[in-house]
Write a protein that holds these residues in place. Sequence first.
Motif, PDB file in Angstrom:
ATOM      1  N   GLY A 365       0.801  -1.227   0.000  1.00  0.00           N
ATOM      2  CA  GLY A 365       0.000   0.000   0.000  1.00  0.00           C
ATOM      3  C   GLY A 365       0.824   1.262   0.000  1.00  0.00           C
ATOM      4  O   GLY A 365       0.525   2.219   0.705  1.00  0.00           O
ATOM      5  N   TYR A 366       1.852   1.273  -0.826  1.00  0.00           N
ATOM      6  CA  TYR A 366       2.783   2.398  -0.773  1.00  0.00           C
ATOM      7  C   TYR A 366       2.338   3.626  -1.571  1.00  0.00           C
ATOM      8  O   TYR A 366       3.135   4.511  -1.815  1.00  0.00           O
ATOM      9  CB  TYR A 366       4.158   1.943  -1.263  1.00  0.00           C
ATOM     10  CG  TYR A 366       4.952   1.172  -0.234  1.00  0.00           C
ATOM     11  CD1 TYR A 366       5.775   1.846   0.658  1.00  0.00           C
ATOM     12  CD2 TYR A 366       4.898  -0.203  -0.158  1.00  0.00           C
ATOM     13  CE1 TYR A 366       6.517   1.161   1.590  1.00  0.00           C
ATOM     14  CE2 TYR A 366       5.642  -0.901   0.780  1.00  0.00           C
ATOM     15  CZ  TYR A 366       6.453  -0.208   1.649  1.00  0.00           C
ATOM     16  OH  TYR A 366       7.196  -0.885   2.579  1.00  0.00           O
ATOM     17  N   SER A 367       1.107   3.662  -2.026  1.00  0.00           N
ATOM     18  CA  SER A 367       0.615   4.759  -2.866  1.00  0.00           C
ATOM     19  C   SER A 367       1.598   4.996  -4.014  1.00  0.00           C
ATOM     20  O   SER A 367       2.159   4.053  -4.534  1.00  0.00           O
ATOM     21  CB  SER A 367       0.358   6.006  -2.020  1.00  0.00           C
ATOM     22  OG  SER A 367      -0.629   5.704  -1.043  1.00  0.00           O
ATOM     23  N   GLY A 368       1.850   6.247  -4.368  1.00  0.00           N
ATOM     24  CA  GLY A 368       2.756   6.501  -5.505  1.00  0.00           C
ATOM     25  C   GLY A 368       4.205   6.553  -5.093  1.00  0.00           C
ATOM     26  O   GLY A 368       5.040   7.099  -5.801  1.00  0.00           O
ATOM     27  N   GLN A 369       4.561   5.952  -3.951  1.00  0.00           N
ATOM     28  CA  GLN A 369       5.913   6.152  -3.437  1.00  0.00           C
ATOM     29  C   GLN A 369       6.577   4.875  -2.963  1.00  0.00           C
ATOM     30  O   GLN A 369       7.394   4.903  -2.047  1.00  0.00           O
ATOM     31  CB  GLN A 369       5.855   7.148  -2.275  1.00  0.00           C
ATOM     32  CG  GLN A 369       5.419   8.516  -2.732  1.00  0.00           C
ATOM     33  CD  GLN A 369       5.611   9.534  -1.652  1.00  0.00           C
ATOM     34  OE1 GLN A 369       4.808   9.597  -0.720  1.00  0.00           O
ATOM     35  NE2 GLN A 369       6.657  10.309  -1.740  1.00  0.00           N
ATOM     36  N   GLY A 370       6.212   3.762  -3.601  1.00  0.00           N
ATOM     37  CA  GLY A 370       6.711   2.474  -3.124  1.00  0.00           C
ATOM     38  C   GLY A 370       8.211   2.313  -3.233  1.00  0.00           C
ATOM     39  O   GLY A 370       8.814   1.596  -2.434  1.00  0.00           O
ATOM     40  N   LEU A 373       9.707   4.830  -0.532  1.00  0.00           N
ATOM     41  CA  LEU A 373       9.427   4.482   0.865  1.00  0.00           C
ATOM     42  C   LEU A 373       9.763   3.036   1.215  1.00  0.00           C
ATOM     43  O   LEU A 373       9.564   2.618   2.355  1.00  0.00           O
ATOM     44  CB  LEU A 373       7.961   4.779   1.206  1.00  0.00           C
ATOM     45  CG  LEU A 373       7.545   6.261   1.129  1.00  0.00           C
ATOM     46  CD1 LEU A 373       6.101   6.432   1.576  1.00  0.00           C
ATOM     47  CD2 LEU A 373       8.444   7.154   1.983  1.00  0.00           C
ATOM     48  N   ALA A 374      10.286   2.269   0.253  1.00  0.00           N
ATOM     49  CA  ALA A 374      10.666   0.877   0.565  1.00  0.00           C
ATOM     50  C   ALA A 374      11.678   0.837   1.719  1.00  0.00           C
ATOM     51  O   ALA A 374      11.544   0.007   2.637  1.00  0.00           O
ATOM     52  CB  ALA A 374      11.211   0.170  -0.669  1.00  0.00           C
ATOM     53  N   PRO A 375      12.688   1.727   1.745  1.00  0.00           N
ATOM     54  CA  PRO A 375      13.610   1.700   2.886  1.00  0.00           C
ATOM     55  C   PRO A 375      12.933   2.088   4.198  1.00  0.00           C
ATOM     56  O   PRO A 375      13.245   1.545   5.246  1.00  0.00           O
ATOM     57  CB  PRO A 375      14.671   2.752   2.519  1.00  0.00           C
ATOM     58  CG  PRO A 375      14.527   2.979   1.067  1.00  0.00           C
ATOM     59  CD  PRO A 375      13.110   2.680   0.715  1.00  0.00           C
ATOM     60  N   PHE A 376      11.993   3.008   4.129  1.00  0.00           N
ATOM     61  CA  PHE A 376      11.244   3.463   5.311  1.00  0.00           C
ATOM     62  C   PHE A 376      10.485   2.280   5.918  1.00  0.00           C
ATOM     63  O   PHE A 376      10.634   1.937   7.086  1.00  0.00           O
ATOM     64  CB  PHE A 376      10.289   4.570   4.833  1.00  0.00           C
ATOM     65  CG  PHE A 376       9.248   5.050   5.813  1.00  0.00           C
ATOM     66  CD1 PHE A 376       9.385   6.288   6.420  1.00  0.00           C
ATOM     67  CD2 PHE A 376       8.106   4.311   6.088  1.00  0.00           C
ATOM     68  CE1 PHE A 376       8.405   6.762   7.284  1.00  0.00           C
ATOM     69  CE2 PHE A 376       7.134   4.768   6.953  1.00  0.00           C
ATOM     70  CZ  PHE A 376       7.290   6.004   7.553  1.00  0.00           C
ATOM     71  N   GLY A 377       9.663   1.624   5.058  1.00  0.00           N
ATOM     72  CA  GLY A 377       8.866   0.488   5.541  1.00  0.00           C
ATOM     73  C   GLY A 377       9.747  -0.686   5.907  1.00  0.00           C
ATOM     74  O   GLY A 377       9.530  -1.361   6.920  1.00  0.00           O
TER      75      GLY A 377
END
Length: 427
Positions: A365-370, A373-377
């Motif tokens: 569910g990373y919206s348009g930023q997968g 934001l992969a390192p974030f998640g």
Amino acid sequence: MLDPRTTTHDDLRSGTGPWRPGLQRPPGRPLERDMRCDVAIVGAGITGAFLAEHLSARGLEVVVIDREREGFGSTAASTAMLQWEIDLSLRDLAALYGFERAAEIYRLSFEAVGGLARLVGELALPCGFARRETVYLAAGEIGPRELIEEAALRERAGLPGQYLEHAALLSGFGFDRAGAIVSPGSAEADPLCLCHGLLAAAARRGARLVRDEVVAYDDAGRAAAVSLSGGATVEAAHLVLATGYVMPDCVSDDLHEMASSWAIATVPQPPQALWRGRALVWEASRDYCYSRTTPDGRIIFGGGETYSRRDPADIFAFVRRHLLKVYPALAGTRIDHAWGGTLAVTVNRLPFLRRVRPGIYAASGYSGQGVALAPFGGKIIAEAILGNPGRLDSFAALPCPRFPGGKLLRWPALVAGMSWYALRDRI
Ligand SMILES: Cc1cc2nc3c(=O)[nH]c(=O)nc-3n(C[C@H](O)[C@H](O)[C@H](O)COP(=O)(O)OP(=O)(O)OC[C@H]3O[C@@H](n4cnc5c(N)ncnc54)[C@H](O)[C@@H]3O)c2cc1C
């Protein structure tokens, strides 16, 4: 509804982007016999790749399972603008969760993109990675007043960037807009090469890449186990579902909604046709558009969650109108690539990170930023796996607004039925 059993990469994206498979891509192989490991990751897109690299670097025995070619799902559709700025402004996020929580999330995202930059350098990944400024343009309902307020909140949160008014924006970047926030600290990359480079780094440390389909999940024992269509079983102390937009039934929820998006890339442009510092440019409006460049000088341009645009002529008119408004010099330039793909959007634009059962985690569910934001998640999930679940628990506890009417699916008509070839014309 996307059926997790039958959805393939061809359902998730169509058309062709400018990305190239990483030279180091380690191919997944079928599993001959049952095995055990510390962490099994289902899905070898950017989410799975980042986790595999991160956890293998910490000495864990990792197995990554994908039923198709690694990275060729939604990851290959990405325009890979690696922005620490979340799709929901700090102002809007603070309205949902209060300033301190929102600022903390923004800072974590800022650090995650910085951490990715360091990692790419350490691993010497050949993935077109470059640090970039972002230019967040006033547009539509977000004008100078809102941007000035946003810039002040970011400053209060300890984040870098400054508001530029019209004259400074025009002379600095050539953009004729009422104002913009210009911020350092973001980046761009080739998402496919990045994904493959991370998987290759994990494989060098012993991570195993398995090409097979997970057909059943079992969490009845002390460990989680997955059954593969080839007949083997992988038992793992921890299981991460990084399956993108095909979440298994056990994590179905009404927090995501599937939408589609598209992008185009022009033929390579001469350096003088590109803007200052090749910044990542995006708009603040609801029906926003964005652009970046590639190392060979192409301009990539995409629209936001413009799921209502299903007709190539409609998309072409949108591209023409918006691109020429910001970059009039592009008149007559040819579009070389056009493609579309799925987005799993959440109302708060934050990833869906959860422990769905003891030892089983979901990252989607990373919206348009997968990619950004992969390192974030990944970091938050990895901390939980390594015995420190505090951040995951507090992230999962954030009340997440739901889409009215529950889970919707608005994308397949655009992706599956689109004649992208019709867009490869002169602007
Ligand atoms: C047009 C467009 C532009 C975008 N631009 C950006 C951008 O600029 N910046 C950004 O950060 N993000 C962007 N995104 C979003 C980004 O592409 C996605 O959020 C991201 O790629 C999701 O990666 P993933 O690893 O979660 O999913 P995927 O890449 O889809 O990987 C999931 C994998 O799981 C596998 N899988 C699923 N089920 C099973 C199973 N049962 N067994 C085995 N394997 C399974 C699939 O085969 C697939 O390979 C964009 C998306 C689109 C469509």
